[in-house]
Design an enzyme around this catalytic site. Structure first.
Site, PDB file in Angstrom:
ATOM      1  N   HIS A  14     117.650   4.691  37.690  1.00  0.00           N
ATOM      2  CA  HIS A  14     119.028   4.895  37.461  1.00  0.00           C
ATOM      3  C   HIS A  14     119.083   5.304  35.597  1.00  0.00           C
ATOM      4  CE1 HIS A  14     123.281   3.160  36.567  1.00  0.00           C
ATOM      5  NE2 HIS A  14     123.089   3.803  35.689  1.00  0.00           N
ATOM      6  N   HIS A  16     120.412   8.052  32.457  1.00  0.00           N
ATOM      7  CA  HIS A  16     121.363   8.981  31.895  1.00  0.00           C
ATOM      8  C   HIS A  16     120.622   9.884  31.088  1.00  0.00           C
ATOM      9  CE1 HIS A  16     125.129   6.766  33.332  1.00  0.00           C
ATOM     10  NE2 HIS A  16     124.293   5.641  33.156  1.00  0.00           N
ATOM     11  N   LYS A 102     127.151   8.275  43.600  1.00  0.00           N
ATOM     12  CA  LYS A 102     127.595   7.148  42.769  1.00  0.00           C
ATOM     13  C   LYS A 102     128.924   6.953  42.796  1.00  0.00           C
ATOM     14  CE  LYS A 102     127.068   4.521  39.328  1.00  0.00           C
ATOM     15  NZ  LYS A 102     125.950   4.099  38.248  1.00  0.00           N
ATOM     16  N   HIS A 139     128.516   1.284  40.615  1.00  0.00           N
ATOM     17  CA  HIS A 139     128.667   0.715  39.332  1.00  0.00           C
ATOM     18  C   HIS A 139     129.293  -0.739  39.963  1.00  0.00           C
ATOM     19  CE1 HIS A 139     129.135   0.149  34.734  1.00  0.00           C
ATOM     20  NE2 HIS A 139     130.105  -0.565  35.411  1.00  0.00           N
ATOM     21  N   ASP A 250     118.756   2.541  33.190  1.00  0.00           N
ATOM     22  CA  ASP A 250     120.414   2.650  32.696  1.00  0.00           C
ATOM     23  C   ASP A 250     119.970   3.087  31.293  1.00  0.00           C
ATOM     24  OD1 ASP A 250     123.080   3.006  32.745  1.00  0.00           O
ATOM     25  OD2 ASP A 250     123.311   0.969  32.473  1.00  0.00           O
TER      26      ASP A 250
HETATM   27  C1  NCD Z   1     126.939   4.311  30.592  1.00  0.00           C
HETATM   28  C2  NCD Z   1     126.686   5.621  29.947  1.00  0.00           C
HETATM   29  O1  NCD Z   1     126.690   5.576  28.702  1.00  0.00           O
HETATM   30  O2  NCD Z   1     126.759   6.756  30.567  1.00  0.00           O
HETATM   31  N1  NCD Z   1     126.798   3.210  29.847  1.00  0.00           N
HETATM   32  C3  NCD Z   1     126.383   2.194  29.904  1.00  0.00           C
HETATM   33  O3  NCD Z   1     126.770   0.996  29.380  1.00  0.00           O
HETATM   34  N2  NCD Z   1     125.553   1.729  31.057  1.00  0.00           N
HETATM   35  C4  NCD Z   1     127.580   4.344  32.024  1.00  0.00           C
HETATM   36  C5  NCD Z   1     127.136   3.237  32.875  1.00  0.00           C
HETATM   37  O4  NCD Z   1     126.295   3.275  33.717  1.00  0.00           O
HETATM   38  O5  NCD Z   1     127.958   2.384  33.054  1.00  0.00           O
HETATM   39 ZN    ZN Z   2     124.385   3.948  33.980  1.00  0.00          ZN
END
Ligand code: NCD
Ligand code: ZN
Length: 348
Positions: A14, A16, A102, A139, A250
């Site tokens: 996971h 970003h 997702k 989520h 994450d």
């Molecule tokens: C994530 C983001 O910034 O894209 N933020 C987070 O707090 N985890 C989005 C997500 O995965 O909820």
């Molecule tokens: Zn995330």
């Protein structure tokens, strides 16, 4: 006490990465440590088609610096919307590079406004995913403003996850970045088709970290940090050897200005030290022997992908996390900024 750990190269289930120059700044942190990562589709606009996922994947691969090119594989995902057609699910599955879809409940978190307003609208897409065995990543928080922020994950289990599982018993589901004892218990008692990822920050911190000496925006993420009893439950699950709990950082970078604001956004950046921080928490509970299974075996086994064959090494050597990290034309504040980590990655 071992001073060197050598184990199968881990994966991040996971992540970003964002896009453009911002992505260029953060991608090497992940690619140095992990062989593969599940790439979140919450760009603006989101990645809703296989074609968009292909283009995003190509941008990721071309952003890898020379030394890391060919060594990192982005595993792509589609962003489920109320309107995702079953044909798009079929294209995704056929592509071979889209590994999951997702579900963001609309409004639950950063860049989720295009998300699902009512899961009942996604029946055809979900049935197709069940049929083609394409996993759904969730989520797991309700967005109902009447539900206390700290209870949104627990309520999601009852209101959404249990009915979803009953309606689509064959659907593989990853309950993403779990934060509560209830989520741990749910995954343990659920069928073998439900797994969960656990982040380093939810293993390291409880909700007091949001308020230590003042308001701490860099500890704010969603789902929000919870009480110590929940952190303990996550720690126990992650280090239990149970095959349906695995790594998913994450890591969610944001420019410092977006975090240190009157309405600071959610997301913690951990890619700069992710596997080292996991090692630290596993060691704190005397379970370094189970790190490899959590970070390198359980994820691919659940996704039906091969385990990595290369290895990485960490040595016991303290190093200081930088106070800030370049992020495109901006900077970000990483998890543990200015602090020490006791495990260090060997090589690059
Ligand atoms: C994530 C983001 O910034 O894209 N933020 C987070 O707090 N985890 C989005 C997500 O995965 O909820
Ligand atoms: Zn995330």
């Amino acid at each position: 006490m071992a001073d060197k750990l050598t184990f199968t190269r881990p994966d991040d289930w996971h992540l970003h990465l964002r896009d453009g120059n911002a992505m260029r700044s953060v991608l090497p942190d992940t690619a140095r440590r992990f062989a593969r990562a599940i790439i979140m589709p919450n760009l603006k606009p989101p990645i809703v088609t296989t074609e968009q996922a292909a283009a995003y994947r190509a941008r990721i691969l071309s952003a890898l610096p020379a030394g890391l090119a060919g060594r990192f594989e982005p595993l792509m995902t589609l962003y489920l919307t109320d309107a995702t057609p079953p044909e798009e699910i079929a294209r995704a599955k056929e592509s071979g590079f889209v590994q999951a879809v997702k579900l963001y409940p609309a409004g639950a978190t950063t860049h989720s406004d295009a998300g699902v307003t009512d899961i009942a609208r996604c029946g055809a897409a979900l049935a197709q995913m069940e049929k083609l065995d394409l996993p759904l990543l969730v989520h797991g928080e309700v967005v109902d403003p009447a539900v206390d922020v700290f209870d949104r994950e627990k309520v999601f289990i009852d209101r959404v996850l249990i009915p979803l599982q009953q309606r689509f018993p064959g659907l593989r589901i990853v309950f993403e970045h779990i934060t509560t004892r209830e989520a741990v218990e749910f995954v343990q008692s659920a069928s073998g088709r439900i797994a969960a990822t656990i982040t380093p920050h939810h293993l390291m911190l409880n909700r007091n970290a949001l308020f230590t000496g003042g308001l701490r925006p860099h500890h704010y993420c969603l789902p929000v940090l919870k009480r110590e009893v929940h952190r303990q439950a996550l720690l126990k699950a992650a280090t239990s050897g149970h095959a349906r709990f695995f790594s998913g950082t994450d890591s969610a970078p944001h420019p410092v200005s977006a975090k240190e604001s009157a309405c600071g956004c959610a997301g913690i950046y951990s890619a700069h030290a992710a596997i080292e921080l996991y090692a630290e928490v596993f060691e704190q509970v005397g379970r370094l022997d189970r790190l490899e299974a959590f970070a390198s075996f359980h994820g691919p086994d659940f996704y039906g992908l091969p385990r990595n064959s290369e290895q990485i090494s960490l040595i016991r050597e303290s190093w200081q996390i930088p106070a800030q990290i370049e992020f495109g034309e901006d900077v970000l504040i990483p998890l543990g900024a200015g602090g020490q980590v006791c495990w260090k990655l060997v090589g690059n």
